[in-house]
Motif scaffolding. Structure first.
Motif, PDB file in Angstrom:
ATOM      1  N   LYS A   2      29.318  37.570  30.668  1.00 28.00           N
ATOM      2  CA  LYS A   2      30.279  36.263  30.586  1.00 28.00           C
ATOM      3  C   LYS A   2      31.594  36.696  30.049  1.00 28.00           C
ATOM      4  O   LYS A   2      31.548  37.702  29.534  1.00 28.00           O
ATOM      5  CB  LYS A   2      29.336  35.100  29.905  1.00 28.00           C
ATOM      6  N   TYR A   3      32.518  35.565  30.098  1.00 31.09           N
ATOM      7  CA  TYR A   3      33.645  35.599  29.252  1.00 31.09           C
ATOM      8  C   TYR A   3      33.903  35.017  28.187  1.00 31.09           C
ATOM      9  O   TYR A   3      33.425  33.747  28.345  1.00 31.09           O
ATOM     10  CB  TYR A   3      34.938  35.486  30.103  1.00 31.09           C
ATOM     11  N   PRO A  41      30.502  33.972  34.828  1.00 29.49           N
ATOM     12  CA  PRO A  41      31.047  34.678  35.894  1.00 29.49           C
ATOM     13  C   PRO A  41      31.025  34.113  37.277  1.00 29.49           C
ATOM     14  O   PRO A  41      31.850  34.297  38.105  1.00 29.49           O
ATOM     15  CB  PRO A  41      30.303  36.124  35.839  1.00 29.49           C
ATOM     16  N   GLY A  96      35.512  32.440  36.319  1.00 32.95           N
ATOM     17  CA  GLY A  96      34.976  33.642  36.264  1.00 32.95           C
ATOM     18  C   GLY A  96      35.336  34.506  37.378  1.00 32.95           C
ATOM     19  O   GLY A  96      35.477  35.662  37.189  1.00 32.95           O
TER      20      GLY A  96
END
Length: 67
Positions: A21-22, A52, A57
């Motif tokens: 994930k970001y 994502p 994402g």
């Protein structure tokens, strides 16, 4: 084929977690904080998570190919 490079603006603002994930910082924490409620300011203190598989994402995956 050209070299793969990270987008310099994106690499300063987003970080990839171990699960893919970001992480990002939430907007609105720089100034004019007095009229905002305490709960809203506490909410903005936490990091935002971008999955994502979301549209953002997928865009970040293109911007940060080296991560």
């Amino acid at each position: 084929m050209p070299k793969l490079k990270n987008h310099s603006g994106a690499k300063k603002r987003f970080a990839k977690t171990a699960t893919g994930k970001y992480k990002r910082r939430k907007a609105g924490r720089k100034h004019l904080l007095t009229p905002q409620s305490g709960s809203r300011k506490r909410e903005m203190r936490q990091t935002g998570i971008i999955k994502p598989e979301s549209a953002e994402g997928k865009l970040l995956k293109k911007y940060l190919p080296m991560d």
